[in-house]
Design an enzyme around this catalytic site. Structure first.
Site, PDB file in Angstrom:
ATOM      1  N   CYS A  36       0.844  -1.212   0.000  1.00 13.45           N
ATOM      2  CA  CYS A  36       0.000   0.000   0.000  1.00 13.45           C
ATOM      3  C   CYS A  36       0.880   1.263   0.000  1.00 13.45           C
ATOM      4  O   CYS A  36       2.101   1.193  -0.181  1.00 13.45           O
ATOM      5  CB  CYS A  36      -0.968   0.007   1.185  1.00 13.45           C
ATOM      6  SG  CYS A  36      -2.315   1.211   1.005  1.00 13.45           S
TER       7      CYS A  36
ATOM      8  N   ASP B 194      -3.555   1.594   9.875  1.00  8.91           N
ATOM      9  CA  ASP B 194      -4.773   2.402  10.017  1.00  8.91           C
ATOM     10  C   ASP B 194      -5.214   2.419  11.464  1.00  8.91           C
ATOM     11  O   ASP B 194      -5.649   3.441  11.976  1.00  8.91           O
ATOM     12  CB  ASP B 194      -5.869   1.889   9.090  1.00  8.91           C
ATOM     13  CG  ASP B 194      -5.602   2.397   7.691  1.00  8.91           C
ATOM     14  OD1 ASP B 194      -4.801   1.779   6.983  1.00  8.91           O
ATOM     15  OD2 ASP B 194      -6.140   3.470   7.343  1.00  8.91           O
TER      16      ASP B 194
ATOM     17  N   LYS C  42      -2.349   6.374  15.653  1.00  2.34           N
ATOM     18  CA  LYS C  42      -2.816   5.154  14.969  1.00  2.34           C
ATOM     19  C   LYS C  42      -3.294   4.127  15.999  1.00  2.34           C
ATOM     20  O   LYS C  42      -3.918   3.133  15.656  1.00  2.34           O
ATOM     21  CB  LYS C  42      -1.691   4.531  14.144  1.00  2.34           C
ATOM     22  CG  LYS C  42      -1.054   5.463  13.111  1.00  2.34           C
ATOM     23  CD  LYS C  42      -1.897   5.555  11.891  1.00  2.34           C
ATOM     24  CE  LYS C  42      -1.414   6.555  10.853  1.00  2.34           C
ATOM     25  NZ  LYS C  42      -0.107   6.387  10.337  1.00  2.34           N
TER      26      LYS C  42
HETATM   27  C1  RUB Z   1      -3.880   3.482   3.296  1.00  2.00           C
HETATM   28  C2  RUB Z   1      -3.207   2.518   4.199  1.00  2.00           C
HETATM   29  C3  RUB Z   1      -1.936   2.983   4.858  1.00  2.00           C
HETATM   30  C4  RUB Z   1      -2.259   3.576   6.236  1.00  2.00           C
HETATM   31  C5  RUB Z   1      -1.096   4.375   6.807  1.00  2.00           C
HETATM   32  O1  RUB Z   1      -5.208   3.076   2.999  1.00  2.00           O
HETATM   33  O2  RUB Z   1      -3.662   1.422   4.469  1.00  2.00           O
HETATM   34  O3  RUB Z   1      -1.049   1.913   5.052  1.00  2.00           O
HETATM   35  O4  RUB Z   1      -3.370   4.428   6.139  1.00  2.00           O
HETATM   36  O5  RUB Z   1      -0.815   5.489   6.001  1.00  2.00           O
HETATM   37  P1  RUB Z   1      -6.176   4.036   2.129  1.00  2.00           P
HETATM   38  P2  RUB Z   1       0.045   6.715   6.553  1.00  2.00           P
HETATM   39  O6  RUB Z   1      -5.470   4.328   0.846  1.00  2.00           O
HETATM   40  O7  RUB Z   1      -7.415   3.228   1.952  1.00  2.00           O
HETATM   41  O8  RUB Z   1      -6.418   5.282   2.955  1.00  2.00           O
HETATM   42  O9  RUB Z   1       1.327   6.121   7.040  1.00  2.00           O
HETATM   43  O10 RUB Z   1       0.228   7.617   5.359  1.00  2.00           O
HETATM   44  O11 RUB Z   1      -0.725   7.378   7.647  1.00  2.00           O
END
Ligand code: RUB
Length: 317
Positions: free
Chosen positions: A134, A205, A241
């Site tokens: 991701c 998340d 988080k």
């Molecule tokens: C994004 C996702 C990321 C986390 C952490 O999912 O799963 O791994 O949100 O991101 P989506 P960050 O695209 O559905 O929002 O480290 O940028 O907070």
């Protein structure tokens, strides 16, 4: 005025829709936008009573909270702002408090992306082959920092179906000079076996008090494979988080389902049902460390961390 009028509701609805439609996405960014949006509600409020302002802020927070259900950053950001509002003794004071708190929240987001990489670097080695899933700004920052401080680091970045966030993650790493290769999600086992993957690094998340991780769908499959190939699995996640809701063992982290059209149109697959859950749960025993802006935490220490970081923040939404 006892509820959000059109002037306040319009801009809020736009923030909500930008989060819902993934124009604003990634758990950290969502929390930051929500906190800033509540500060704007207070800025734009032209009534005279602090009680009314507080109830408008609560209404606004409830409206934003359902934009995306899985990332707890959204609720953490809103609860922190509502807590700040509860301390204001007049409209002006409350407005100032919210502006200061939202700016501090946004700064903390940026600082975490500076500090997490410095905490994480001790977990990397020269010539590491890292696999990431991701698009996570926290994981991406840690990987880029490690690659700029240690020689020979290579990265495999999954495409991440169906929304294809890998097409954001991989070029963002390449732009920072990282040797990065994009793969399809189903190539993870092959790549782990044949390319000598030595670390998996992802974002979060939500981190639950029991040390389990909620992150983009497919994270659990990657974690299972990391376990199978004995590859350490690291999660880069700043304080917000972590979920205070999960201190209640009965609480279930909601898993967002998104429109099936993100996978295929009905015309492409006539007569076929489509299911599109976009996050999954990875059990605690598949995670080696959660790397926060302050320290690396093992899964069995998460409950104590959540208790200490959130004990003074009432869960108002
Ligand atoms: C994004 C996702 C990321 C986390 C952490 O999912 O799963 O791994 O949100 O991101 P989506 P960050 O695209 O559905 O929002 O480290 O940028 O907070």
């Amino acid at each position: 005025m006892s509820s959000l009028d059109a002037r306040l509701a319009g801009p809020l609805r736009r923030v909500h829709d930008d989060i819902r439609s993934m124009k604003t996405r990634g758990a950290g960014a969502i929390g930051k936008e929500a906190a800033l949006a509540l500060a704007r509600v207070a800025d734009d409020y032209d009534g005279a009573t602090v009680t009314e302002l507080r109830s408008l802020l609560l209404e606004a927070a409830k409206l934003l909270a359902d934009a995306r259900p899985t990332a707890v950053t959204l609720r953490n950001g809103l609860n922190r702002m509502l807590d700040e509002a509860s301390r204001g003794d007049a409209v002006d004071d409350t407005r100032k408090r919210l502006r200061t708190a939202a700016d501090a929240y946004a700064r903390a987001y940026d600082e975490a992306r500076h500090d997490i990489p410095r905490q994480a670097v001790s977990h990397f080695r020269p010539n590491d082959v890292i696999l990431t899933h991701c698009h996570s700004t926290a994981a991406g920052a840690a990987i880029a920092y490690a690659a700029s401080h240690l020689p020979g680091i290579r990265v495999f970045s999954t495409e991440t179906r169906p929304f294809r966030q890998g097409l954001i993650q991989a070029p963002a790493l390449a732009k920072q000079g990282v040797d990065v290769t994009l793969i399809v999600d189903s190539a993870v086992a092959h790549v782990m076996e044949n390319e000598g993957v030595t670390r998996v690094v992802v974002g979060a998340d939500t981190v639950a008090a029991d040390g389990s991780l909620y992150n983009k769908i497919g994270t659990r499959q990657v974690a299972l494979l990391a376990h199978e190939f004995d590859v350490p699995f690291l999660v880069c996640a700043e304080r917000d988080k972590f979920s205070p809701y999960t201190l209640d063992k009965k609480y279930k982290v909601p898993i967002e389902e998104r429109p099936t059209s993100e996978i295929a149109s009905e015309a492409e697959v006539p007569g076929v049902k489509i299911f599109n859950p976009v996050f999954d749960r990875t059990p605690a025993d598949h995670v080696k460390y959660f790397v926060t802006e302050k320290a690396s935490i093992e899964p069995h220490d998460v409950r104590a961390f959540v208790k200490s970081e959130f004990e003074n923040i009432p869960l108002r939404i």
